[in-house]
Design a protein around this motif. Sequence first.
Motif, short mmCIF file in Angstrom:
data_model
loop_
_atom_site.label_atom_id
_atom_site.label_comp_id
_atom_site.label_asym_id
_atom_site.label_seq_id
_atom_site.Cartn_x
_atom_site.Cartn_y
_atom_site.Cartn_z
N ALA A 27 0.76 -1.26 0.05
CA ALA A 27 0.00 0.10 0.07
C ALA A 27 0.82 1.53 0.08
O ALA A 27 0.56 2.15 -0.55
CB ALA A 27 -0.95 -0.13 1.24
N LEU A 28 2.04 1.11 0.41
CA LEU A 28 2.89 2.59 0.42
C LEU A 28 3.84 2.24 -0.58
O LEU A 28 4.74 3.24 -0.79
CB LEU A 28 3.66 2.42 1.80
CG LEU A 28 3.18 2.44 3.21
CD1 LEU A 28 3.94 2.14 4.60
CD2 LEU A 28 2.37 3.85 3.26
N GLY A 29 3.86 1.26 -1.41
CA GLY A 29 4.89 1.05 -2.57
C GLY A 29 6.20 0.63 -1.95
O GLY A 29 7.31 0.94 -2.65
N LEU A 30 6.55 0.11 -0.97
CA LEU A 30 7.75 -0.27 -0.26
C LEU A 30 7.73 -1.84 -0.27
O LEU A 30 6.81 -2.47 -0.63
CB LEU A 30 7.59 0.18 1.07
CG LEU A 30 7.40 1.66 1.23
CD1 LEU A 30 7.71 2.19 2.85
CD2 LEU A 30 8.71 2.49 0.45
N THR A 31 9.09 -2.43 -0.03
CA THR A 31 9.25 -3.63 -0.09
C THR A 31 9.14 -4.37 1.27
O THR A 31 9.89 -3.64 2.19
CB THR A 31 10.59 -4.15 -0.76
OG1 THR A 31 10.69 -3.32 -1.84
CG2 THR A 31 11.00 -5.48 -0.93
N PHE A 32 8.47 -5.54 1.55
CA PHE A 32 8.40 -5.97 2.71
C PHE A 32 9.37 -7.03 2.90
O PHE A 32 9.71 -8.04 2.03
CB PHE A 32 7.01 -6.50 2.98
CG PHE A 32 6.70 -7.41 4.21
CD1 PHE A 32 6.66 -6.70 5.41
CD2 PHE A 32 6.71 -8.85 4.27
CE1 PHE A 32 6.45 -7.30 6.64
CE2 PHE A 32 6.49 -9.23 5.66
CZ PHE A 32 6.17 -8.85 6.61
N TYR A 33 10.00 -7.02 4.19
CA TYR A 33 10.64 -7.98 5.08
C TYR A 33 10.31 -8.25 6.27
O TYR A 33 10.01 -7.50 7.23
CB TYR A 33 12.22 -7.54 4.67
CG TYR A 33 12.99 -7.29 3.48
CD1 TYR A 33 13.53 -8.41 3.03
CD2 TYR A 33 12.95 -6.03 3.10
CE1 TYR A 33 14.12 -8.28 1.74
CE2 TYR A 33 13.66 -5.88 1.69
CZ TYR A 33 14.26 -6.95 1.34
OH TYR A 33 14.77 -6.85 -0.05
N ASP A 34 10.36 -9.65 6.52
CA ASP A 34 10.10 -10.01 8.14
C ASP A 34 11.36 -10.65 8.46
O ASP A 34 11.78 -11.50 7.90
CB ASP A 34 8.99 -10.98 8.14
CG ASP A 34 8.67 -11.67 9.36
OD1 ASP A 34 7.71 -11.06 10.10
OD2 ASP A 34 9.40 -12.30 9.84
#
Length: 181
Positions: A27-34
Amino acid sequence: MSRTRNVFLVGPMGAGKTTIGRRLAPALGLTFYDSDEVIISRTGVDIATIFDIEGEAGFRDRESRVLDELSALDGVVIATGGGAILREENRERLRTRGQVIYLTVPLDLQLRRTRRDNQRPLLQTANPRERLAALQREREPLYRAIADIVIDTGANDSKRLARDLIKRLSATREPVQPQGR
Ligand SMILES: Nc1ncnc2c1ncn2[C@@H]1O[C@H](COP(=O)(O)OP(=O)(O)O)[C@@H](O)[C@H]1O
Ligand SMILES: O=C(O)C1=C[C@@H](OP(=O)(O)O)[C@@H](O)[C@H](O)C1
Ligand SMILES: [Mg+2]
């Protein structure tokens, strides 16, 4: 004011860091990492196995390395593990490299959300409620110390929470000023 576009999710086990982060990033146009998932994919074993073989200290070393690497990127949402804030070096990196969101959760709900789980080694104990309460007593000031935004996850589903967070994040961004003529 935020140093980069990065967003870091902190808070206790079961607060929903992984779940909310996964929603927030696209939704923010960012890349997700856990960070836990990165550790699992790099080692090829689960978190419980790392605790068994290397102890909690070995896991914390891996966690610090992964957080240092990922938080140095620009344009990421990182769901941290609940204990990531224990080390001063991690707190400093999170605080200075993005906006930190502290997700809170009432104890009863936290217990329910983590109940069927055998992947969180710190909860493999006779009294997980007491363990969660003790961890929270120790960690609460550390979460608060670095949080830009604090949000209670008790009342809303993850979709609604992500929407609220997007609003609060955009409210803290610096407005772009038109050039004077
Ligand atoms: N806002 C929420 N409402 C309802 N269930 C949630 C919410 N956030 C997380 N959950 C559920 O709680 C469990 C733990 O969430 P998770 O994202 O793994 O937490 P964390 O990464 O903070 O430990 C998952 O089963 C998830 O589906
Ligand atoms: O609170 C902790 O110390 C931990 C939380 C876990 O992550 P979640 O907070 O995503 O469950 C995971 O990093 C590990 O089991 C240790
Ligand atoms: Mg998680």
